[in-house]
Each structure stands twice: as structure tokens, then as C-alpha cells.
Design an enzyme around this catalytic site. Structure first.
Site, PDB file in Angstrom:
ATOM      1  N   GLY A 120     -34.890  38.152  75.426  1.00  0.00           N
ATOM      2  CA  GLY A 120     -35.462  38.018  76.765  1.00  0.00           C
ATOM      3  C   GLY A 120     -36.390  36.834  76.967  1.00  0.00           C
ATOM      4  O   GLY A 120     -36.679  36.449  78.094  1.00  0.00           O
ATOM      5  N   TYR A 179     -29.037  36.315  80.506  1.00  0.00           N
ATOM      6  CA  TYR A 179     -29.509  37.089  79.356  1.00  0.00           C
ATOM      7  C   TYR A 179     -29.647  36.161  78.155  1.00  0.00           C
ATOM      8  O   TYR A 179     -29.079  35.065  78.108  1.00  0.00           O
ATOM      9  CB  TYR A 179     -28.538  38.233  79.026  1.00  0.00           C
ATOM     10  CG  TYR A 179     -27.187  37.780  78.518  1.00  0.00           C
ATOM     11  CD1 TYR A 179     -26.151  37.506  79.398  1.00  0.00           C
ATOM     12  CD2 TYR A 179     -26.948  37.619  77.141  1.00  0.00           C
ATOM     13  CE1 TYR A 179     -24.909  37.092  78.941  1.00  0.00           C
ATOM     14  CE2 TYR A 179     -25.713  37.197  76.680  1.00  0.00           C
ATOM     15  CZ  TYR A 179     -24.691  36.938  77.582  1.00  0.00           C
ATOM     16  OH  TYR A 179     -23.471  36.521  77.127  1.00  0.00           O
ATOM     17  N   CYS A 180     -30.435  36.613  77.182  1.00  0.00           N
ATOM     18  CA  CYS A 180     -30.538  35.908  75.904  1.00  0.00           C
ATOM     19  C   CYS A 180     -30.786  36.966  74.823  1.00  0.00           C
ATOM     20  O   CYS A 180     -30.613  38.154  75.076  1.00  0.00           O
ATOM     21  CB  CYS A 180     -31.630  34.841  75.942  1.00  0.00           C
ATOM     22  SG  CYS A 180     -33.292  35.489  76.238  1.00  0.00           S
ATOM     23  N   THR A 181     -31.189  36.570  73.639  1.00  0.00           N
ATOM     24  CA  THR A 181     -31.302  37.515  72.526  1.00  0.00           C
ATOM     25  C   THR A 181     -32.343  38.606  72.770  1.00  0.00           C
ATOM     26  O   THR A 181     -32.052  39.789  72.669  1.00  0.00           O
ATOM     27  CB  THR A 181     -31.663  36.768  71.225  1.00  0.00           C
ATOM     28  OG1 THR A 181     -30.827  35.627  71.116  1.00  0.00           O
ATOM     29  CG2 THR A 181     -31.489  37.657  70.019  1.00  0.00           C
ATOM     30  N   ILE A 223     -30.406  41.157  74.699  1.00  0.00           N
ATOM     31  CA  ILE A 223     -29.299  41.908  74.097  1.00  0.00           C
ATOM     32  C   ILE A 223     -29.834  43.038  73.204  1.00  0.00           C
ATOM     33  O   ILE A 223     -29.310  44.151  73.214  1.00  0.00           O
ATOM     34  CB  ILE A 223     -28.411  40.963  73.249  1.00  0.00           C
ATOM     35  CG1 ILE A 223     -27.808  39.877  74.141  1.00  0.00           C
ATOM     36  CG2 ILE A 223     -27.314  41.725  72.532  1.00  0.00           C
ATOM     37  CD1 ILE A 223     -27.335  38.643  73.387  1.00  0.00           C
TER      38      ILE A 223
END
Ligand code: ZN
Ligand code: ZN
Length: 354
Positions: free
Chosen positions: A202, A198-200, A227
Site C-alpha cells: 500500500g 494497488y501495490c505490495t 496485496i
């Protein structure tokens, strides 16, 4: 015709305050082939300036990455404009959890080589062969699976203040660096584990998942919309929230609180704190975590040296900086030997691989 925004940040802030309009803070990205990036850039600037859009938008031959704010009352017009562009029609828009009318102070649309500085040579692997997108509820299931390795694809200063429970949070300064570290540490598990990332918002996972598939990982999953989108779904579908702390964001707000947990510490005194600040010495501008007590004591500075410099008259500070190059970067990596309580996040990974 005005193609660039000439107002200073201060003038912009005053304008917004005067208007008193609610602004929405949003972000979106898409990979698409853009042939004439400069013309496209100018087109966006002219249209969005009219809708009073503010923000930071990167246009590249590989697509667009936008973080911006728009007055709520102009949002529909803005959305209609997006939908009039073939590859942006129905693009997923991530809307921030906390809005701040001052998140962005200018409209900047820049033509770049890439929409994310990922350091990858895209011709060496198939960037379209990406991992499986999962929504929040599937993500929650997956990360409870003992066969899953959950990896945070962000940098150290982002995961330090908030991350998913049990996530591996590599202690890295760049995206490129984390790709190699994760591959090395997980090389024995390319086929038997689920690699969930995951990241901020996508965007980083779009590249990372394709890269890992290319490197031989068989079961690669990525949190759809990152997220930001996860938190939206948790709220609207009443799911269990598995994210602890704050979500770091790349605008003036710095972060959004997701859970009440404060998982970081003031880098100067070690007390619980999770608010990033930039050192007040313009020539330093180090990004670090500082509690309110230290903020007052250190006059918003990262060291006594910076404190002394920041007390000098502005002209003298300017004279001192002359010829030293521009080190003024608000997202400077936040590492400095004089910050005794900066956490070594790598430990989290080591405890996993033991
Ligand atoms: Zn402190
Ligand atoms: Zn400093």
C-alpha cells in the site's frame, strides 16, 4: 552500548537455527513528520534489538517503512513498543502469508531521504490529498466495473510472476517511470474512469494516488494495505480471490504463492516457472526467473560467461572484480539481452488502450 548489529548474516542464521523460534514476518509503514531521524533511529534499534527483531527499516523525515521479522513470543512486547510511539499507535501491521525464519538475517535501521525512493518532488503537490482507500470486498466490486482501469503500481519483475486479473502492468524498472507512463496512456480518461491502483503493501499507492489527483484524475482508489492485506481479508472473510500467481516480496523469501497459477516463464528456456533467483556469479547477481532444469544445467547462473567465472577460485573472482565498482545488488533489474524469454509486460497495457 551497541548501536549497530555486528553479527554477520551467517552468524545470525546460525543463531536463529539454534534458537528454533517461530518468527513472524511483518511489514508496516506510516507517513509522519520525524524531526530528529537519527535519534529516532537509535531509539528503535536499541528497543528492537532487545526483542530480537531482524529486518530492514527506513526512517526519514517523512515517516517510517519497516519490513522485519520478530520471534512470535516477543511479538506482544514489540507491539506494545510500537503503540508507545504516538504516530505508530495502532499502525496497520501486514503479516506475511508464509513465514520463513530466514526472511531477514540482520537488523538494519537506516536513515534515508525518503521512505520509498519515488523520485518525486513532494513540494510540488499535496501529498496528503490521497485516493480513497478500499478494502478487499469493495476492491473486488470496483475491479469488475467496466468503467474501472486497474493499475499495478509495481515494477516489471514483481508483476511478471503475479498480479490481479485484468490489471495493467507497466513494463517499468522504477516507480517514477510508471507514474508518467500511466498518466500518458490514460490522459483521455482522467474524469470518466475509476483509476484503481494497488501495490505490495500500500505504501507506493499513498504517493501515487496523491500524484494522480494532482494531475487531474477525479476518481482515484487504492487497495488498502496492498496485496498482503487483500489476501488476509480474502482468507478471513471468504471472498473471491482475484489475484493470480505469486506476490513478490523484498526479503529472502522472494515471493509468496497466492494462487496455483504459474503465469511466468523461465527466462532461459521458456518453460512455465515463477521463482526468481540471483545469478550465482557474485559480480553479476542478476535477478531473473529460472526453472529447476536450467538451474542445474547453468549452475545457478544467468549465462555461460557467468558460469565460467563462478567456477574460478574465489580469490581470482575477487581479483577480476577489482576496480569494477560494486554491481552486486540483489534487486538488480532483471533485464539482459541474453535472457530470451523475459516477457515484455508492456503488451498488456497496449491491448488495453487499443
Ligand atoms: Zn528453464
Ligand atoms: Zn550472471
Amino acid at each position: 552500548m551497541q548501536l549497530y548489529n555486528n553479527l554477520s548474516a551467517k552468524e545470525r542464521a546460525e543463531l536463529i537455527e539454534k534458537a528454533g523460534k517461530e518468527r513472524l514476518t511483518i511489514s508496516f509503514y506510516t507517513y509522519a513528520k520525524i524531526v530528529n531521524t537519527q535519534i529516532f533511529r537509535n531509539h528503535l534499534f536499541l528497543a528492537w534489538d532487545e526483542f530480537e527483531v531482524l529486518g530492514r527499516i527506513y526512517v526519514a523525515r517523512e515517516g517510517i517503512n519497516a519490513q522485519l521479522s520478530v520471534p512470535a513470543e516477543n511479538f506482544e512486547r514489540f507491539k506494545n513498543h510500537l503503540d508507545s510511539i504516538t504516530f505508530l499507535e495502532n499502525v496497520r501491521i501486514n503479516i506475511a502469508i508464509e513465514h520463513d525464519n530466514f526472511a531477514f538475517l540482520k537488523l538494519k535501521v537506516k536513515v534515508r531521504e525518503k521512505i520509498v525512493a519515488d523520485g518525486l518532488n513532494d513540494t510540488t503537490f499535496d501529498v496528503t490529498d490521497i485516493g480513497v482507500h478500499v478494502n478487499a470486498s469493495r476492491f473486488n466490486e470496483l475491479i469488475e466495473d467496466p468503467n474501472t482501469v486497474l493499475v499495478d503500481m509495481r515494477n516489471h519483475y514483481e508483476s511478471e510472476i503475479g498480479h490481479f486479473k485484468n490489471a495493467v502492468t507497466p513494463d517499468v524498472d522504477t516507480f517514477r517511470e510508471s507514474l508518467d507512463i500511466i498518466e500518458e496512456d490514460l490522459k483521455a480518461h482522467k474524469e470518466d474512469k475509476n483509476l484503481v491502483m494497488y501495490c505490495t503493501g500500500g505504501i507506493r499507492c499513498e504517493k501515487a494516488s496523491a500524484y494522480y489527483k494532482h494531475k487531474g484524475f477525479k476518481n482515484v482508489f487504492q487497495l488498502d494495505g496492498g496485496i498482503i492485506n487483500y489476501v488476509r481479508q480474502v482468507e478471513s472473510n471468504e471472498l473471491e480471490n482475484k489475484f493470480i500467481g505469486k506476490n513478490f516480496v523484498f526479503d529472502e523469501r522472494r515471493s509468496e504463492r497466492i494462487s496455483d497459477d504459474v503465469i511466468a516463464n523461465c527466462h532461459q528456456c521458456g518453460e512455465p516457472a515463477d521463482l526468481h533467483t540471483n545469478c550465482a556469479n557474485e559480480a553479476c547477481h542478476l535477478l531473473f526467473i529460472q526453472c529447476d532444469t536450467c538451474k542445474e544445467k547453468m549452475e545457478n547462473c544467468c549465462s555461460t560467461t557467468c558460469m565460467e567465472i563462478s567456477r574460478l577460485p574465489f580469490e581470482e573472482q575477487k581479483a577480476r572484480r577489482k576496480g569494477q565498482g560494486n554491481s552486486n545488488d540483489i534487486f538488480k533489474k532483471g533485464r539482459a539481452d541474453h535472457l530470451p524469454f523475459k516477457k515484455d509486460l508492456r503488451n498488456i497495457f497496449e491491448s488495453f488502450t487499443k
